[in-house]
Design a protein around this motif. Structure first.
Motif, PDB file in Angstrom:
ATOM      1  N   LEU A 222      29.632  10.301  19.768  1.00  0.00           N
ATOM      2  CA  LEU A 222      28.322   9.859  19.297  1.00  0.00           C
ATOM      3  C   LEU A 222      28.376   8.401  18.840  1.00  0.00           C
ATOM      4  O   LEU A 222      27.457   7.621  19.099  1.00  0.00           O
ATOM      5  N   MET A 223      29.479   8.021  18.204  1.00  0.00           N
ATOM      6  CA  MET A 223      29.631   6.641  17.750  1.00  0.00           C
ATOM      7  C   MET A 223      29.642   5.685  18.948  1.00  0.00           C
ATOM      8  O   MET A 223      28.975   4.650  18.939  1.00  0.00           O
ATOM      9  N   LYS A 224      30.390   6.034  20.000  1.00  0.00           N
ATOM     10  CA  LYS A 224      30.425   5.199  21.207  1.00  0.00           C
ATOM     11  C   LYS A 224      29.044   5.106  21.844  1.00  0.00           C
ATOM     12  O   LYS A 224      28.637   4.052  22.319  1.00  0.00           O
ATOM     13  N   GLN A 225      28.328   6.237  21.859  1.00  0.00           N
ATOM     14  CA  GLN A 225      26.991   6.255  22.460  1.00  0.00           C
ATOM     15  C   GLN A 225      26.066   5.298  21.716  1.00  0.00           C
ATOM     16  O   GLN A 225      25.400   4.465  22.341  1.00  0.00           O
ATOM     17  N   TYR A 226      26.018   5.383  20.385  1.00  0.00           N
ATOM     18  CA  TYR A 226      25.150   4.506  19.600  1.00  0.00           C
ATOM     19  C   TYR A 226      25.576   3.048  19.746  1.00  0.00           C
ATOM     20  O   TYR A 226      24.742   2.154  19.862  1.00  0.00           O
ATOM     21  N   PHE A 227      26.873   2.797  19.708  1.00  0.00           N
ATOM     22  CA  PHE A 227      27.380   1.430  19.834  1.00  0.00           C
ATOM     23  C   PHE A 227      26.924   0.829  21.164  1.00  0.00           C
ATOM     24  O   PHE A 227      26.403  -0.287  21.212  1.00  0.00           O
ATOM     25  N   ALA A 228      27.104   1.578  22.252  1.00  0.00           N
ATOM     26  CA  ALA A 228      26.706   1.091  23.582  1.00  0.00           C
ATOM     27  C   ALA A 228      25.200   0.867  23.651  1.00  0.00           C
ATOM     28  O   ALA A 228      24.745  -0.138  24.198  1.00  0.00           O
ATOM     29  N   GLU A 229      24.425   1.792  23.089  1.00  0.00           N
ATOM     30  CA  GLU A 229      22.961   1.639  23.113  1.00  0.00           C
ATOM     31  C   GLU A 229      22.541   0.362  22.398  1.00  0.00           C
ATOM     32  O   GLU A 229      21.665  -0.367  22.871  1.00  0.00           O
ATOM     33  N   ILE A 230      23.162   0.092  21.253  1.00  0.00           N
ATOM     34  CA  ILE A 230      22.797  -1.095  20.474  1.00  0.00           C
ATOM     35  C   ILE A 230      23.209  -2.359  21.229  1.00  0.00           C
ATOM     36  O   ILE A 230      22.422  -3.305  21.374  1.00  0.00           O
ATOM     37  N   VAL A 231      24.438  -2.389  21.730  1.00  0.00           N
ATOM     38  CA  VAL A 231      24.941  -3.586  22.409  1.00  0.00           C
ATOM     39  C   VAL A 231      24.153  -3.875  23.681  1.00  0.00           C
ATOM     40  O   VAL A 231      23.746  -5.005  23.936  1.00  0.00           O
ATOM     41  N   PHE A 232      23.893  -2.840  24.478  1.00  0.00           N
ATOM     42  CA  PHE A 232      23.227  -3.051  25.761  1.00  0.00           C
ATOM     43  C   PHE A 232      21.715  -3.195  25.638  1.00  0.00           C
ATOM     44  O   PHE A 232      21.060  -3.604  26.583  1.00  0.00           O
ATOM     45  N   SER A 233      21.138  -2.866  24.477  1.00  0.00           N
ATOM     46  CA  SER A 233      19.689  -2.998  24.315  1.00  0.00           C
ATOM     47  C   SER A 233      19.284  -4.472  24.271  1.00  0.00           C
ATOM     48  O   SER A 233      18.158  -4.814  24.616  1.00  0.00           O
ATOM     49  N   GLY A 234      20.197  -5.324  23.787  1.00  0.00           N
ATOM     50  CA  GLY A 234      19.883  -6.743  23.683  1.00  0.00           C
ATOM     51  C   GLY A 234      18.987  -7.084  22.510  1.00  0.00           C
ATOM     52  O   GLY A 234      18.624  -8.234  22.299  1.00  0.00           O
ATOM     53  N   LYS A 235      18.605  -6.075  21.722  1.00  0.00           N
ATOM     54  CA  LYS A 235      17.745  -6.306  20.558  1.00  0.00           C
ATOM     55  C   LYS A 235      18.593  -6.597  19.330  1.00  0.00           C
ATOM     56  O   LYS A 235      19.643  -6.000  19.149  1.00  0.00           O
ATOM     57  N   PRO A 236      18.117  -7.473  18.451  1.00  0.00           N
ATOM     58  CA  PRO A 236      18.847  -7.702  17.199  1.00  0.00           C
ATOM     59  C   PRO A 236      18.779  -6.456  16.327  1.00  0.00           C
ATOM     60  O   PRO A 236      17.778  -5.745  16.337  1.00  0.00           O
TER      61      PRO A 236
END
Length: 103
Positions: A88-102
């Motif tokens: 779950l941590m990897k999933q959230y991390f990837a979502e945040i990084v790849f979203s491009g949003k601050p």
């Protein structure tokens, strides 16, 4: 963005000769933003100031009792991460990084 994140993680892997990289402070931030990624406990933590080998280290006494001459645990003062859900941590991390949003 994602490229910088990838470069930093790869540099850490190369530097420490590891096949994986830790999230470090980003993992702590994820635990605060998304508490479901980890199990935290509010515990009494102190810093050892007199130990020969432990000076400056944090100490957490998980015992439920203290017999003299030991002092009883103080009041909880720090949230400690006891377990994480790495998927779950990897999933959230990837979502945040790849979203491009601050964040």
């Amino acid at each position: 963005g994602p490229e910088l994140c990838a470069r930093l993680l790869h540099r850490e892997m190369r530097n420490w000769r590891k096949e994986t990289a830790g999230l470090g402070d980003a993992g702590a931030v994820l635990c605060m933003m998304y508490p479901e990624v980890c199990e935290m406990r509010h515990l009494p933590v102190s810093v050892e100031l007199t130990g020969t080998r432990t000076r400056g280290m944090t100490v957490v006494d998980l015992r439920t009792f203290a017999d003299p001459p030991d002092e009883p645990m103080g009041q909880p003062n720090v949230h400690i991460v006891m377990e994480v859900n790495p998927l779950l941590m990897k999933q959230y991390f990837a979502e945040i990084v790849f979203s491009g949003k601050p964040v």
